[in-house]
Scaffold this active site. Structure first.
Site, PDB file in Angstrom:
ATOM      1  NE  ARG A 201      18.867  57.095  81.084  1.00 42.91           N
ATOM      2  CZ  ARG A 201      18.635  57.858  79.967  1.00 42.91           C
ATOM      3  NH1 ARG A 201      18.017  57.561  79.104  1.00 42.91           N
ATOM      4  NH2 ARG A 201      19.300  59.200  79.814  1.00 42.91           N
ATOM      5  CB  SER A 252      22.363  59.609  86.565  1.00 40.45           C
ATOM      6  OG  SER A 252      22.878  60.608  85.887  1.00 40.45           O
ATOM      7  CD  GLU A 322      20.032  56.014  85.152  1.00 38.55           C
ATOM      8  OE1 GLU A 322      21.249  56.068  84.450  1.00 38.55           O
ATOM      9  OE2 GLU A 322      19.173  56.847  85.056  1.00 38.55           O
TER      10      GLU A 322
END
Length: 332
Positions: A201, A252, A322
């Site tokens: 990520r 998320s 995130e």
């Protein structure tokens, strides 16, 4: 001029603004500024709630939504001329904008779209503003494989390239050939997958002043479209069945602190359903924080911090967001 890339993308600068709307001391007076040679209008005090999947956020000091590269170039030149910080938004799906809003110029790139399928190489080149879900269906309809997993990601290509978006044990890094980026001096550069230094990520583009304009992916043409569509549909249904897409969210909230799953840690801490204001830890998936209707950005921000604190106390594991936060926030 500083650039914050929330999900985004541009090209080299050119063009000038309508000088009659700028005062002699180079300050901005008008609430609407028309960029010469384009159909583009820069507006002041535009609510960003409509531009984020959370449906929260204060106003942009200035906001523009160019529909072609020329208008985008003029917008960036405008910011450079007036020394405005630039924030670039795509789908606003991995984003929390402060209730105070964002200073400077917000450039919404979701209308910048183009794609080219190269039948000989099996490569797809696509603009940074293209939405991932619709692109996944287009690819499947052609019988091209390699993008089925992405159908449930509610973002744009630019943001996906920057953050190495992924799902179902696949990610952008698996298929990316190269990304074209705009450098601070206005020139364009093509970066390979290796040069982007991808990891979970993240990439070197996060926190960088380089901006993705387009990306090229290696896919596998020649499959039966019916089979690829079926696989794509299966991924979409899995997302709908396991994640709370019926309420506004950013997807998320936390990165998975491997080998653990953030959702599992949050659920085992007893936080499913926990609520601050109108922001709630989702009952369907604990790594989602949803807007139950009327939540403020502060509600969501404070709930994120509460979850982090509780998980840290219970497991001694830090949860790293995130979701990207833009603007000023103050913990309760």
């Amino acid at each position: 001029m500083t650039i914050s890339q929330a999900v985004a993308n541009v090209c080299k600068v050119s063009g000038m603004t309508n000088s009659r709307l700028i005062t002699s001391n180079n300050s901005i007076e008008s609430k609407e500024i028309y960029l010469l040679g384009t159909d583009c209008v820069i507006k002041s005090q535009v609510s960003l709630a409509a531009y984020t999947s959370y449906r929260v956020g204060g106003p942009a000091e200035w906001c523009v939504a160019p529909r072609n590269l020329e208008a985008l170039q003029a917008s960036i030149q405008f910011a450079k001329t007036h020394e405005l910080p630039v924030t670039i938004l795509g789908a606003g799906s991995n984003l929390l904008v402060s209730d105070c809003g964002i200073p400077g110029l917000v450039v919404v790139t979701r209308h910048l779209r183009h794609s080219h399928f190269d039948l000989e190489t099996g490569q797809l080149t696509v603009a940074a503003g293209d939405p991932i879900p619709s692109l996944a269906w287009q690819i499947a309809e052609r019988g091209w494989q390699g993008f089925e997993w992405a159908v449930g990601i509610p973002g744009t290509i630019g943001g996906a390239v920057v953050m190495n978006a992924g799902a179902h044990n696949s990610s952008i890094a698996d298929i990316l050939v190269s990304a074209q980026v705009l450098l601070p001096d206005g020139s364009l550069e093509t970066l390979t997958r290796e040069q982007l230094s991808y990891s979970y990520r993240t990439s070197i583009l996060q926190g960088s002043d380089r901006i993705v304009t387009q990306a090229t992916f290696q896919l596998q043409p020649g499959a039966n479209p019916t089979e690829v569509l079926a696989a794509t549909k299966q991924h979409k249904e899995h997302r709908l069945n396991t994640q709370p897409y019926h309420l506004p969210s950013c997807g998320s909230v936390f990165r998975n602190p491997k080998p653990h799953a953030a959702g599992w840690l949050i659920e085992q801490t007893g936080l499913k359903g926990y609520q601050i204001g109108k922001a709630q830890v989702a009952l369907r998936h604990a790594n989602f924080i949803v807007n139950c209707g009327g939540a403020s950005a502060s509600d969501i921000f404070n709930l994120i911090h509460h979850v982090q604190h509780q998980v840290q106390q219970r497991w001694s594991i830090p949860l790293e967001p995130e979701v990207k936060m833009l603007g000023e926030f103050q913990a309760a």
